[in-house]
Design an enzyme around this catalytic site. Structure first.
Site, PDB file in Angstrom:
ATOM      1  N   ARG A   1      -4.520  32.054  16.931  1.00  0.00           N
ATOM      2  CA  ARG A   1      -5.785  32.780  17.234  1.00  0.00           C
ATOM      3  C   ARG A   1      -6.101  32.499  18.550  1.00  0.00           C
ATOM      4  NH1 ARG A   1      -9.501  34.812  13.936  1.00  0.00           N
ATOM      5  NH2 ARG A   1      -9.025  34.909  11.723  1.00  0.00           N
TER       6      ARG A   1
ATOM      7  N   HIS B   1      -3.627  37.876   1.745  1.00  0.00           N
ATOM      8  CA  HIS B   1      -4.818  37.752   1.802  1.00  0.00           C
ATOM      9  C   HIS B   1      -5.829  37.588   0.552  1.00  0.00           C
ATOM     10  CE1 HIS B   1      -8.480  36.764   4.152  1.00  0.00           C
ATOM     11  NE2 HIS B   1      -7.851  37.015   5.355  1.00  0.00           N
TER      12      HIS B   1
ATOM     13  N   THR C   1      -9.500  36.608   9.128  1.00  0.00           N
ATOM     14  CA  THR C   1      -9.152  38.089   9.480  1.00  0.00           C
ATOM     15  C   THR C   1     -10.113  38.798   8.310  1.00  0.00           C
ATOM     16  OG1 THR C   1      -7.137  37.429   9.920  1.00  0.00           O
ATOM     17  CG2 THR C   1      -7.365  39.799   9.817  1.00  0.00           C
TER      18      THR C   1
ATOM     19  N   HIS D   1      -0.902  32.063  12.223  1.00  0.00           N
ATOM     20  CA  HIS D   1      -1.921  32.909  13.248  1.00  0.00           C
ATOM     21  C   HIS D   1      -2.359  32.140  14.381  1.00  0.00           C
ATOM     22  CE1 HIS D   1      -5.366  35.903  12.846  1.00  0.00           C
ATOM     23  NE2 HIS D   1      -4.861  35.841  14.127  1.00  0.00           N
TER      24      HIS D   1
ATOM     25  N   ARG E   1      -9.998  16.759  13.355  1.00  0.00           N
ATOM     26  CA  ARG E   1     -10.282  15.177  13.986  1.00  0.00           C
ATOM     27  C   ARG E   1      -9.374  15.047  15.159  1.00  0.00           C
ATOM     28  NH1 ARG E   1     -11.234  10.702  10.584  1.00  0.00           N
ATOM     29  NH2 ARG E   1     -13.067  11.457   9.432  1.00  0.00           N
TER      30      ARG E   1
ATOM     31  N   ASP F   1      -1.538  27.822   8.329  1.00  0.00           N
ATOM     32  CA  ASP F   1      -2.595  27.390   9.319  1.00  0.00           C
ATOM     33  C   ASP F   1      -3.335  26.461   9.101  1.00  0.00           C
ATOM     34  OD1 ASP F   1      -1.684  29.813  10.868  1.00  0.00           O
ATOM     35  OD2 ASP F   1      -3.187  31.079   9.939  1.00  0.00           O
ATOM     36  N   HIS F   2      -3.888  26.245   7.894  1.00  0.00           N
ATOM     37  CA  HIS F   2      -4.839  25.221   7.391  1.00  0.00           C
ATOM     38  C   HIS F   2      -4.395  23.806   7.472  1.00  0.00           C
ATOM     39  CE1 HIS F   2      -7.551  28.322   7.229  1.00  0.00           C
ATOM     40  NE2 HIS F   2      -6.896  29.144   6.361  1.00  0.00           N
TER      41      HIS F   2
ATOM     42  N   GLU G   1       1.798  45.123   5.860  1.00  0.00           N
ATOM     43  CA  GLU G   1       1.281  44.162   5.230  1.00  0.00           C
ATOM     44  C   GLU G   1      -0.266  44.644   4.628  1.00  0.00           C
ATOM     45  OE1 GLU G   1       1.286  40.011   6.478  1.00  0.00           O
ATOM     46  OE2 GLU G   1      -0.340  39.626   4.955  1.00  0.00           O
TER      47      GLU G   1
ATOM     48  N   GLU H   1       1.288  35.766  13.301  1.00  0.00           N
ATOM     49  CA  GLU H   1       0.131  36.810  13.413  1.00  0.00           C
ATOM     50  C   GLU H   1      -0.769  36.870  14.794  1.00  0.00           C
ATOM     51  OE1 GLU H   1      -2.287  35.859   9.975  1.00  0.00           O
ATOM     52  OE2 GLU H   1      -0.707  35.956   8.663  1.00  0.00           O
TER      53      GLU H   1
ATOM     54  N   ARG I   1      -8.168  27.792  17.099  1.00  0.00           N
ATOM     55  CA  ARG I   1      -8.971  27.016  16.007  1.00  0.00           C
ATOM     56  C   ARG I   1      -7.825  26.011  15.163  1.00  0.00           C
ATOM     57  NH1 ARG I   1     -11.648  31.298  12.038  1.00  0.00           N
ATOM     58  NH2 ARG I   1     -12.325  32.318  14.005  1.00  0.00           N
TER      59      ARG I   1
ATOM     60  N   ASN J   1       1.732  30.614   4.644  1.00  0.00           N
ATOM     61  CA  ASN J   1       0.729  30.483   5.899  1.00  0.00           C
ATOM     62  C   ASN J   1       0.389  29.091   6.021  1.00  0.00           C
ATOM     63  OD1 ASN J   1      -1.262  30.456   7.500  1.00  0.00           O
ATOM     64  ND2 ASN J   1      -1.592  32.440   7.397  1.00  0.00           N
TER      65      ASN J   1
END
Ligand code: PXP
Length: 243
Positions: free
Chosen positions: A46, A195, A110, A44, A19, A10-11, A160, A71, A50, A8
């Protein structure tokens, strides 16, 4: 059968959005993760956008060589976006996947699995739309037998299992995962898990729950990548899930 690792990313996008600049690019992260052995790239999208943005999704859908696992919440907006971006499948002809997840405004991450018992009709209708568009469907579910049984829906070929409680509580939460995984297997539903998984808590799960064929891991891989590099962070976990 070798187990699959979904990374994943996302981060990576979280860092970029901090920024509002062009870097780091999640597409670059997807390429590096795949080269390091990821079997799937997970993002994901969202409702509050974000981290991952709509434009990232289109670029990922045409770049990812393995499988893109998107997701989303089961809303009309998200289903339409998923079908437009993922309906064509990967460049190698492999179908992409959607994992339906619950979403609560303002949540940090989540918070739990879908309530399939309560929302079965909506989830079944959403699944049918996605499958019709050539997308595979998975449901993010707490390790709860009633929820697993309710997930036996036409078109759902994978669940999952939410491992958040295991990540928080450790071994005492593993029995529920074992029971959930065995129930899903008896229903002929493939079992993924994710998770809160890290290189500390993963080995026990791999050893104790052989029914899990896919792991989706994000925050700990990206965090570790800051220190050891994304290639190493992915390679280490890809090796670890093979036991
Ligand atoms: N699986 C699902 C369904 C998720 O929502 C998340 C978090 O986005 C993950 C796996 C990955 O969790 P983590 O980032 O804690 O590894």
């Amino acid at each position: 059968m070798p187990r699959r690792l979904g990374v994943n990313i996302d981060h990576i996008a979280t860092l970029r959005q901090a920024r509002m600049v062009q870097y780091p690019d999640p597409i670059a992260a997807a390429v590096i993760a795949e080269l390091a052995g990821a079997d799937q790239i997970t993002v994901h999208l969202r409702t509050d956008r974000r981290h991952i943005q709509d434009a990232d999704l289109d670029r990922l859908a045409s770049t990812v060589q393995t499988q893109l696992n998107l997701e989303i919440a089961a809303t009309d907006e998200m289903v339409n976006i998923a079908i437009a971006a993922l309906g064509k499948g990967a460049s190698n002809g492999r179908p992409h996947r959607v994992t339906l997840v619950p979403e609560r405004e303002g949540e940090i991450t989540t918070e739990g699995g879908l309530d399939v018992v309560k929302h079965r009709e909506l989830i079944a209708a959403t699944t049918a739309q996605l499958v019709q568009a050539g997308i595979q469907v998975s449901l993010f579910i707490d390790p709860d037998i009633a929820q697993i049984e309710a997930s036996n829906i036409d078109g759902v070929d994978m669940i999952e299992i939410n491992t958040a409680r295991y990540a928080e509580q450790g071994p005492k939460a593993i029995d529920a995962i074992i029971e959930a995984a065995q129930t899903a297997m008896h229903l002929d539903i493939e079992v993924a898990a994710g998770h809160g998984l890290t290189h500390h808590n993963l080995p026990l799960l791999v050893e104790m729950v052989p029914e899990i064929t896919e792991y989706n891991i994000g925050h700990s891989i990206i965090s570790r990548a800051v220190f050891v590099g994304l290639d190493t962070a992915v390679r280490d976990l890809a090796a670890m899930i093979q036991g």
